[in-house]
Design a protein around this motif. Structure first.
Motif, PDB file in Angstrom:
ATOM      1  N   ALA A 138       0.835  -1.201   0.000  1.00 14.67           N
ATOM      2  CA  ALA A 138       0.000   0.000   0.000  1.00 14.67           C
ATOM      3  C   ALA A 138       0.873   1.256   0.000  1.00 14.67           C
ATOM      4  N   ALA A 189       1.135   4.070  -2.975  1.00 14.11           N
ATOM      5  CA  ALA A 189       0.892   5.489  -2.704  1.00 14.11           C
ATOM      6  C   ALA A 189       2.020   6.355  -3.259  1.00 14.11           C
ATOM      7  N   GLN A 219      -6.667   6.934  -2.260  1.00 13.26           N
ATOM      8  CA  GLN A 219      -7.024   5.769  -1.455  1.00 13.26           C
ATOM      9  C   GLN A 219      -8.397   5.194  -1.811  1.00 13.26           C
TER      10      GLN A 219
END
Length: 462
Positions: A31, A35, A69
């Motif tokens: 994750a 990002a 997100q």
């Protein structure tokens, strides 16, 4: 098991050991990594990456969703254009498509945004309570699709979205086509291909009938009569021959047959593995074959091509994979003779060295012999002779100098109501992502044509 290879010994490693060699080619992004990578995107208004994508995925939009997100939203954006977005994120040659077009892929940076890995991150981490797309109200029309590969299933899914019922006829016992049977196991490991098919079918309105072979127990005339339209996504089922004496000897096999057997094997340790192998070809299938037989334990694997590396159809990325797996590449060598031992089994091949002369490939007269226990040919595939062997199918126009089906810009064949796409037609580079686009665009054409016919019939009846 492939009959021509039954005399070879099985792999020396255990199934568990071999399975570890066939996990995903690249690890997924975390994750945090996703990002950071999504923040590198400039979200170009007129994004060249989107223009380079055969299915027209809005790359900047899905990457921005990841940055915000909204991973599920990113996945929906991908799947809207490419229902096989998961497979394509793993097998698509992004290095020559979207990532090659990325504005960050310049002399100063030379590092495009990792679009393929970001797409994989979105699909793998999305959460859907139900299928993300709803069917339109039923049209009362039913379309026949021949072939449950990427082209056929993409066509079926889009038709189902548009409210049509679809019956898919597939020769093999599993759906998925190339994704299930023809892609290197380290690119689509485990049951990924089947899970993607199950997800696609969950939209409803699609029935798949296995064991139906066009030209054998399924005929185009019957389909043309019974259904409102027919889409042919039959691929290319016949491996081309080398045209050499000894081609049918034990130890010589089509690469696609071995890859298919490997992908379906429950016990990798039971697969026949030669100590020395030759792979003839220059495309991604040749690379897949060479790398996989090396990972199964072959000591020496030589990929042979009659021209130079620069002429190979395999991408630079694929060639690097071969090198990393210690595949030896022998270019400028054309197959001349299959060498057999006293028992009539393959013991190697004889090649003639080649060169370019006045723009033509010519033999130099110099001979090279390479010892091998098995030879795998990956020189392309053609149309299966039975596929179009009925009276109506013979009326399908073929492209000049090819056995591929001729279609117009809307994927219509010469027969009204019959459409085709994927590897069985000429346009494109035989890529999964292009087959998906063919199926999607053919579905839109079928929908438009069916609606037009229905409107005309209604008007005439009124």
């Amino acid at each position: 098991m492939i009959e021509s290879l039954q005399h070879l010994p099985p792999a020396t490693a255990t199934h568990a050991t071999l399975a570890d060699r066939f996990t995903d080619l690249a690890p997924p992004l975390t994750a945090r990594q996703a990002a950071i990578e999504s923040a590198r995107c400039l979200y170009c208004y007129d994004a060249p990456c989107t223009r380079a994508c055969p299915t027209g995925i809005d790359v900047a939009s899905f990457i921005r969703n990841i940055h915000d997100q909204n991973v599920t939203g990113a996945a929906i954006g991908i799947l809207k254009q490419n229902i096989f977005g998961g497979a394509c994120s793993r097998v698509c040659p992004t290095e020559i498509l979207c990532e090659d077009a990325c504005v960050r892929n310049n002399d100063a940076e030379g590092q495009p945004v990792k679009i393929g890995l970001l797409q994989r991150h979105a699909i793998d981490n999305a959460h859907f309570d139900s299928h993300p797309f709803q069917r339109a109200p039923g049209t009362g029309k039913t379309v026949a699709v021949v072939g449950a590969g990427p082209a056929g299933l993409a066509c079926a899914h889009r038709l189902a979205m548009l409210g049509h019922d679809v019956v898919v006829f597939e020769a093999r016992e599993k759906s998925g086509g190339l994704n299930e049977y023809g892609i290197a196991k380290y690119k689509l490991p485990g049951d990924f291909a089947q899970r993607e098919v199950d997800f696609l079918l969950s939209i409803g309105g699609i029935e798949v009938r296995h064991g139906h072979i066009l030209g054998v127990n399924l005929h185009l005339q019957d389909l043309h009569t019974r259904y409102d339209a027919v889409f042919l996504g039959i691929g290319l089922g016949a491996s081309r021959r080398l045209g050499l004496t000894g081609e049918d000897a034990p130890g010589l096999s089509a690469a696609v047959d071995y890859i298919s057997t490997l992908r379906q094997a429950q016990d990798l340790a039971a697969l026949p593995v030669p100590r020395r192998a030759i792979v003839i070809g220059a495309g991604n299938t040749a690379i897949d074959m060479a790398v996989q037989i090396k990972r199964l334990g072959a000591e020496e694997v030589t990929l042979v091509y009659r021209r130079g590396v620069e002429a190979m159809s395999a991408t630079g990325h694929e060639i690097e994979i071969a090198k990393q797996n210690f595949v030896h590449m022998r270019t400028w060598a054309a197959p001349l003779e299959v060498l057999l031992d006293a028992a009539g089994k393959v013991r190697g091949m004889r090649f003639e060295e080649t060169r370019m002369e006045a723009g033509r490939l010519v033999g130099t007269g110099a001979i090279v012999e390479i010892a091998a226990d098995a030879v795998f040919k990956a020189i392309g595939q053609g149309m299966d002779g039975d596929s179009l062997d009925d009276p109506l199918a013979r009326e399908l126009e073929r492209d000049a100098g090819s056995d591929k089906i001729h279609v117009d810009s809307f994927f219509r064949t010469a027969l009204p109501g019959v459409y085709a796409g994927g590897d069985c037609i000429a346009p494109g580079q035989d890529l999964t992502v292009q087959a998906v686009q063919h199926g999607k665009m053919a579905a839109l054409a079928i929908h438009g044509d069916i609606q037009s016919i229905s409107s005309t019939s209604f008007a005439a009846g009124a």
